[in-house]
Design a protein around this motif. Structure first.
Motif, PDB file in Angstrom:
ATOM      1  N   TYR A  49      -4.683   3.366 -26.066  1.00 14.84           N
ATOM      2  CA  TYR A  49      -5.013   4.267 -24.955  1.00 14.84           C
ATOM      3  C   TYR A  49      -3.829   5.158 -24.613  1.00 14.84           C
ATOM      4  O   TYR A  49      -3.975   6.360 -24.398  1.00 14.84           O
ATOM      5  N   LYS A  53      -3.421   9.238 -24.631  1.00 20.74           N
ATOM      6  CA  LYS A  53      -3.040  10.044 -23.468  1.00 20.74           C
ATOM      7  C   LYS A  53      -1.880  10.965 -23.804  1.00 20.74           C
ATOM      8  O   LYS A  53      -1.875  12.150 -23.427  1.00 20.74           O
ATOM      9  N   VAL A  96       1.187   4.180 -14.784  1.00 24.80           N
ATOM     10  CA  VAL A  96       1.597   2.872 -15.295  1.00 24.80           C
ATOM     11  C   VAL A  96       0.353   2.217 -15.875  1.00 24.80           C
ATOM     12  O   VAL A  96      -0.605   1.926 -15.143  1.00 24.80           O
ATOM     13  N   GLN A  97       0.342   2.042 -17.178  1.00 25.85           N
ATOM     14  CA  GLN A  97      -0.848   1.527 -17.847  1.00 25.85           C
ATOM     15  C   GLN A  97      -1.160   0.103 -17.379  1.00 25.85           C
ATOM     16  O   GLN A  97      -0.280  -0.751 -17.339  1.00 25.85           O
ATOM     17  N   MET A  98      -2.422  -0.126 -17.035  1.00 27.93           N
ATOM     18  CA  MET A  98      -2.890  -1.452 -16.655  1.00 27.93           C
ATOM     19  C   MET A  98      -3.605  -2.089 -17.853  1.00 27.93           C
ATOM     20  O   MET A  98      -4.192  -1.365 -18.651  1.00 27.93           O
ATOM     21  N   ASP A 120      -3.398   8.808 -11.293  1.00 30.81           N
ATOM     22  CA  ASP A 120      -4.476   7.829 -11.519  1.00 30.81           C
ATOM     23  C   ASP A 120      -5.376   7.719 -10.285  1.00 30.81           C
ATOM     24  O   ASP A 120      -6.511   7.263 -10.388  1.00 30.81           O
ATOM     25  N   TYR A 122      -4.896   5.591  -7.912  1.00 25.99           N
ATOM     26  CA  TYR A 122      -5.078   4.151  -7.691  1.00 25.99           C
ATOM     27  C   TYR A 122      -4.522   3.641  -6.362  1.00 25.99           C
ATOM     28  O   TYR A 122      -4.853   2.535  -5.949  1.00 25.99           O
ATOM     29  N   MET A 231     -16.983  -0.505 -21.853  1.00 20.81           N
ATOM     30  CA  MET A 231     -16.200  -0.497 -23.108  1.00 20.81           C
ATOM     31  C   MET A 231     -16.237  -1.926 -23.642  1.00 20.81           C
ATOM     32  O   MET A 231     -15.413  -2.741 -23.264  1.00 20.81           O
ATOM     33  N   ARG A 233     -17.475  -4.661 -27.149  1.00 18.91           N
ATOM     34  CA  ARG A 233     -17.652  -4.735 -28.599  1.00 18.91           C
ATOM     35  C   ARG A 233     -18.980  -5.430 -28.882  1.00 18.91           C
ATOM     36  O   ARG A 233     -19.315  -6.412 -28.220  1.00 18.91           O
ATOM     37  N   PRO A 259     -18.760   5.319 -28.142  1.00 12.76           N
ATOM     38  CA  PRO A 259     -17.731   6.192 -27.574  1.00 12.76           C
ATOM     39  C   PRO A 259     -18.219   7.640 -27.447  1.00 12.76           C
ATOM     40  O   PRO A 259     -19.337   7.942 -27.839  1.00 12.76           O
ATOM     41  N   GLY A 260     -17.363   8.495 -26.891  1.00  9.13           N
ATOM     42  CA  GLY A 260     -17.662   9.920 -26.844  1.00  9.13           C
ATOM     43  C   GLY A 260     -18.293  10.395 -25.547  1.00  9.13           C
ATOM     44  O   GLY A 260     -18.784  11.517 -25.467  1.00  9.13           O
ATOM     45  N   GLY A 261     -18.304   9.534 -24.526  1.00 10.19           N
ATOM     46  CA  GLY A 261     -18.870   9.917 -23.230  1.00 10.19           C
ATOM     47  C   GLY A 261     -17.798   9.916 -22.159  1.00 10.19           C
ATOM     48  O   GLY A 261     -17.014  10.867 -22.038  1.00 10.19           O
ATOM     49  N   GLY A 263     -15.105   7.912 -21.770  1.00  6.03           N
ATOM     50  CA  GLY A 263     -13.709   7.676 -22.187  1.00  6.03           C
ATOM     51  C   GLY A 263     -12.883   8.949 -22.312  1.00  6.03           C
ATOM     52  O   GLY A 263     -11.833   9.078 -21.662  1.00  6.03           O
ATOM     53  N   PRO A 264     -13.327   9.912 -23.119  1.00  3.10           N
ATOM     54  CA  PRO A 264     -12.563  11.154 -23.232  1.00  3.10           C
ATOM     55  C   PRO A 264     -12.428  11.888 -21.901  1.00  3.10           C
ATOM     56  O   PRO A 264     -11.404  12.532 -21.641  1.00  3.10           O
ATOM     57  N   THR A 266     -12.169  10.518 -18.942  1.00  5.30           N
ATOM     58  CA  THR A 266     -11.134   9.852 -18.137  1.00  5.30           C
ATOM     59  C   THR A 266      -9.772  10.479 -18.429  1.00  5.30           C
ATOM     60  O   THR A 266      -8.998  10.793 -17.519  1.00  5.30           O
ATOM     61  N   ILE A 267      -9.511  10.695 -19.714  1.00  2.33           N
ATOM     62  CA  ILE A 267      -8.227  11.290 -20.098  1.00  2.33           C
ATOM     63  C   ILE A 267      -8.168  12.751 -19.646  1.00  2.33           C
ATOM     64  O   ILE A 267      -7.143  13.221 -19.139  1.00  2.33           O
TER      65      ILE A 267
HETATM   66  N1  LIG Z   1      -3.101   3.159 -15.216  1.00  4.30           N
HETATM   67  C1  LIG Z   1      -4.202   3.181 -15.967  1.00  4.30           C
HETATM   68  N2  LIG Z   1      -4.986   4.272 -15.998  1.00  4.30           N
HETATM   69  C2  LIG Z   1      -6.105   4.309 -16.769  1.00  4.30           C
HETATM   70  O1  LIG Z   1      -6.835   5.327 -16.782  1.00  4.30           O
HETATM   71  C3  LIG Z   1      -6.420   3.175 -17.577  1.00  4.30           C
HETATM   72  C4  LIG Z   1      -5.568   2.065 -17.520  1.00  4.30           C
HETATM   73  N3  LIG Z   1      -4.481   2.087 -16.686  1.00  4.30           N
HETATM   74  N4  LIG Z   1      -5.829   0.971 -18.257  1.00  4.30           N
HETATM   75  C5  LIG Z   1      -6.943   0.900 -19.172  1.00  4.30           C
HETATM   76  C6  LIG Z   1      -8.071   1.834 -18.786  1.00  4.30           C
HETATM   77  C7  LIG Z   1      -8.992   2.192 -19.937  1.00  4.30           C
HETATM   78  N5  LIG Z   1      -8.911   3.631 -20.078  1.00  4.30           N
HETATM   79  C8  LIG Z   1      -9.525   4.362 -21.098  1.00  4.30           C
HETATM   80  C9  LIG Z   1      -9.356   5.722 -21.247  1.00  4.30           C
HETATM   81  C10 LIG Z   1      -9.931   6.408 -22.310  1.00  4.30           C
HETATM   82  C11 LIG Z   1     -10.697   5.757 -23.242  1.00  4.30           C
HETATM   83  C12 LIG Z   1     -11.274   6.504 -24.400  1.00  4.30           C
HETATM   84  O2  LIG Z   1     -10.884   7.599 -24.689  1.00  4.30           O
HETATM   85  N6  LIG Z   1     -12.253   5.907 -25.121  1.00  4.30           N
HETATM   86  C13 LIG Z   1     -12.865   6.511 -26.290  1.00  4.30           C
HETATM   87  C14 LIG Z   1     -12.868   5.562 -27.477  1.00  4.30           C
HETATM   88  C15 LIG Z   1     -11.531   5.024 -27.855  1.00  4.30           C
HETATM   89  C16 LIG Z   1     -11.652   4.008 -28.973  1.00  4.30           C
HETATM   90  O3  LIG Z   1     -12.267   4.335 -29.987  1.00  4.30           O
HETATM   91  O4  LIG Z   1     -11.184   2.867 -28.775  1.00  4.30           O
HETATM   92  C17 LIG Z   1     -14.307   6.870 -26.009  1.00  4.30           C
HETATM   93  O5  LIG Z   1     -14.913   6.235 -25.148  1.00  4.30           O
HETATM   94  O6  LIG Z   1     -14.829   7.740 -26.708  1.00  4.30           O
HETATM   95  C18 LIG Z   1     -10.893   4.395 -23.099  1.00  4.30           C
HETATM   96  C19 LIG Z   1     -10.312   3.718 -22.034  1.00  4.30           C
HETATM   97  C20 LIG Z   1      -8.016   4.112 -19.183  1.00  4.30           C
HETATM   98  N7  LIG Z   1      -7.513   3.134 -18.403  1.00  4.30           N
END
Ligand SMILES: Nc1nc(=O)c2c([nH]1)NC[C@@H]1CN(c3ccc(C(=O)N[C@@H](CCC(=O)O)C(=O)O)cc3)C=[N+]21
Length: 281
Positions: A49, A53, A96-98, A120, A122, A231, A233, A259-261, A263-264, A266-267
């Motif tokens: 992740y 980013k 700060v990644q969680m 974030d 948060y 998210m 499996r 994927p492709g909804g 998740g992208p 969020t970033i």
């Molecule tokens: N401080 C903090 N901020 C966050 O925003 C944060 C975090 N901690 N901890 C974990 C979660 C999770 N998260 C995701 C972001 C993008 C995808 C993403 O781009 N997913 C792609 C697929 C990626 C893949 O293939 O594994 C999609 O859905 O298409 C997933 C998960 C942000 N988080």
């Protein structure tokens, strides 16, 4: 398939082009936006992740500073590092990644981040500002979900939105944003005895549970919009969401893939908040 796909990659591309233009304008004024991304420990999913980013920042012209620390970093050392970044005028966002290692209190860390750099969304203050309708940063995932819903051309006023899940990072802020858009909002969660009773009344369902097949076709009103934050499996190790995509796509009017909804998006909203932070300076 009768439902239209809500394409989070395409919407991200469109928004990221706007973000890149705003970043370029700031850079031309000598104010290139900067995001600090802190990762503590070796969690493999977090590594992926965080890398995504950092790459996304590069693509839109945001300077990113990636800091990786061993899992045994002390809480105080992390707090000291955040204090330094709070005072760094070239940094406009701190993430700060969680999750953090167990010996570090995540609340203490989040509250140490300057509200003006809490991209974030948060912190308690950011959450309170969102609740009050002030201009603190919105949590990225719910903010992205709102953009996905908006992209369908639907006016949420008077619509019934059902949020499944009540986490502080997704479910609760999601419900607030839907409420601000004048939807009637129901929050369902693990103690809701019969989820379908609620979701069958919903014009919009946002599923943020972390369990696959939580929402199935028989639980969806024909023509509803379905946003999948999950998210997970599947049995083959493939990424999947919280909703039964194949069944629901025959019933819903619009649905996000995983994927492709979400998740992208969020970033993308993280990038958006970082630009916004730099512009406010
Ligand atoms: N401080 C903090 N901020 C966050 O925003 C944060 C975090 N901690 N901890 C974990 C979660 C999770 N998260 C995701 C972001 C993008 C995808 C993403 O781009 N997913 C792609 C697929 C990626 C893949 O293939 O594994 C999609 O859905 O298409 C997933 C998960 C942000 N988080």
């Amino acid at each position: 398939m009768s439902a239209q796909l809500i394409d989070g990659i395409a919407l991200s591309q469109k928004l990221r082009a706007e973000i890149a233009a705003r970043a370029a304008a700031l850079t031309a004024q000598g104010k290139q936006p900067g995001l600090a991304v802190i990762l503590v420990g070796e969690d493999p999913a977090s590594q992926v992740y965080v890398r995504n980013k950092v790459k996304a920042c590069g693509d839109v012209g945001i300077r990113s500073v990636m800091e990786k620390y061993d899992a045994d970093l002390t809480e105080q050392a992390l707090l000291d590092r955040i204090a330094a970044l709070n005072n760094d005028p070239t940094i406009h966002g701190i993430l700060v990644q969680m999750p953090l290692p167990k010996h570090i209190n995540p609340h203490k860390v989040i509250e140490a981040i300057a509200t003006s750099k809490d991209v974030d969304g948060y912190s308690v203050l950011s959450a309170g500002e969102m609740m009050t309708g002030l201009d603190g940063f919105r949590a990225c995932t719910p903010y992205g979900c709102m953009k996905l819903i908006e992209s369908t051309g639907t006016d949420l006023r008077g619509k019934h939105a059902v949020v499944i899940g009540r986490s502080n990072t997704v479910g609760k802020p999601m419900a607030l944003l839907l409420l601000q858009a004048n939807a009637t909002v129901t929050i369902c969660h693990s103690a809701t005895p019969d989820l379908g009773v609620f979701t069958r009344q919903a014009d919009v369902v946002v599923a943020a549970v972390g369990r696959r097949n939580t929402l199935t076709a028989d639980m969806v009103k024909p023509g509803a919009i379905v946003i999948d934050v999950g998210m997970n499996r599947d049995d083959n190790g493939k990424l999947c969401g919280d909703v039964d995509f194949n069944g629901i796509k025959e019933v819903a009017s619009h649905i996000t893939p995983v994927p492709g909804g979400v998740g992208p998006m969020t970033i993308t909203m993280l990038l958006m908040n970082t630009i916004e932070s730099a512009e406010r300076k």
